[in-house]
Enzyme design. Structure first.
Site, mmCIF file in Angstrom:
data_model
loop_
_atom_site.group_PDB
_atom_site.id
_atom_site.type_symbol
_atom_site.label_atom_id
_atom_site.label_comp_id
_atom_site.label_asym_id
_atom_site.label_seq_id
_atom_site.Cartn_x
_atom_site.Cartn_y
_atom_site.Cartn_z
ATOM 1 C CG ASP A 70 30.505 27.388 71.049
ATOM 2 O OD1 ASP A 70 29.357 27.686 71.430
ATOM 3 O OD2 ASP A 70 31.523 27.576 71.726
ATOM 4 C CD GLN A 113 31.254 31.030 77.977
ATOM 5 O OE1 GLN A 113 30.738 29.938 77.763
ATOM 6 N NE2 GLN A 113 30.640 32.159 77.705
ATOM 7 C CE LYS A 140 27.249 28.672 77.309
ATOM 8 N NZ LYS A 140 28.445 29.148 76.625
HETATM 9 N N1 GUN Z 1 30.796 33.683 74.943
HETATM 10 C C1 GUN Z 1 29.683 34.387 74.626
HETATM 11 N N2 GUN Z 1 28.901 33.668 73.788
HETATM 12 C C2 GUN Z 1 29.524 32.500 73.574
HETATM 13 C C3 GUN Z 1 29.206 31.334 72.810
HETATM 14 O O1 GUN Z 1 28.188 31.241 72.137
HETATM 15 N N3 GUN Z 1 30.119 30.333 72.858
HETATM 16 C C4 GUN Z 1 31.266 30.411 73.566
HETATM 17 N N4 GUN Z 1 32.100 29.368 73.554
HETATM 18 N N5 GUN Z 1 31.587 31.468 74.294
HETATM 19 C C5 GUN Z 1 30.721 32.507 74.291
#
Ligand code: GUN
Length: 296
Positions: free
Chosen positions: A120, A97, A53
């Site tokens: 998100d 995350q 990311k």
């Molecule tokens: N862990 C796995 N997928 C995601 C996501 O889309 N957002 C976040 N914050 N954590 C994740």
């Protein structure tokens, strides 16, 4: 194989280039979109995601901050870190995350994020906005990515019967909300199925668009797919395979080899939905910066 392959790598690349172009335009006005990612602990898969990311942000010309906290961080300390990032004017998007360690309450964490920075789309304010069809809602990355794949592959959603397998808050439910909205990429008739659904295969066979997000390797076979249907596979599963050097292979929730003989279009695993999620996260961060600039 008869199905057209929907290439998530190529579509994600296009979206990332479009985002980079708009980031450059915004930066020319002195606004550099910024994304902060908080990771608690050192889960290997999460660490890889978080690194990807950050790298993608920089490639798009965005400001990126990664905050790594030890696994024994208290809930109070994590909430205080979120408060600090919420108040940071250089940051437009913030995500924690998931999963967080078991001693931390995930709901409390998600509700602490400023809804205006919640890229998100997991905060109840954004979930509500999505249900209401408010255009300022942040759409969760996976269903938003699927909607883009359908739009950009010319799959008609209007009037189509979309069947979603899985009712998770991250994929199934927001996917249903996106597909029933009015307008491009919406106007579908939606059925959400789950582990208690009767005659799951029969339900799936009635789908013009089948979105599968259940996390069970190759569970959907050709018997559950209408000839010519579009099949979107959200699953990423590891299956033991001693014949391979790694000892495993990666597959989706759909039995690709047999379903691709029946479907009209299908997403592969890997290379389908997966690459779209980071592209949509970047798009949401750009959206956050644009909305703030517009005072919305
Ligand atoms: N862990 C796995 N997928 C995601 C996501 O889309 N957002 C976040 N914050 N954590 C994740």
């Amino acid at each position: 194989m008869s199905a057209t392959i929907i290439d998530g790598v190529a579509i994600a690349k296009t979206i990332r280039a479009e985002v980079a172009e708009q980031v450059a335009a915004l930066s020319a006005h002195g606004i550099v979109p910024g994304l902060a990612v908080i990771l608690v602990g050192e889960d290997p898969a999460s660490s890889i995601y978080v690194r990807s990311k950050g790298k993608a942000c920089k490639e798009a010309g965005m400001h990126s901050e990664t905050i790594i906290l030890p696994a024994d961080t208290t809930e109070a300390d994590l909430l205080a870190t979120i408060d600090r990032v919420n108040a940071d004017p250089l940051i437009h998007g913030l995500l924690v995350q998931l999963p967080v360690p078991a001693h931390i309450d995930t709901d409390k964490v998600l509700r602490r994020i400023d809804p205006a920075k919640d890229v998100d789309g997991f905060h109840p304010v954004n979930v509500g906005k999505l249900v209401l069809g408010d255009p300022t809602a942040f759409k969760p990355a996976t269903p938003a990515g699927i909607q883009q794949m359908l739009l950009r592959s010319g799959v008609e959603t209007r009037g189509a019967h979309a069947v979603i397998v899985g009712r998770s808050t991250i994929v199934g439910r927001p996917m249903a909300n996106l597909l029933i909205q009015s307008g491009p990429g919406g106007d579908a008739t939606v059925t959400v199925t789950h582990s208690r659904t009767r005659d799951l295969a029969g339900m799936c066979r009635s789908a013009d668009i089948l979105v599968v997000a259940i996390g069970r390797a190759e569970m959907i076979g050709a018997d559950a797919v209408k000839p010519g249907a579009t099949v979107i596979d959200v699953g990423i599963n590891r299956v033991d395979d001693a014949s391979l050097p790694k000892g495993y292979r990666v597959c989706g929730d759909v039995a690709f080899d047999e379903v691709s003989k029946v479907a009209g279009a299908i997403t592969p695993v890997p290379g389908g939905v997966g690459p779209m999620t980071i592209a949509m996260l970047l798009s949401n961060t750009l959206q956050a910066a644009t909305l703030r600039q517009q005072g919305r």
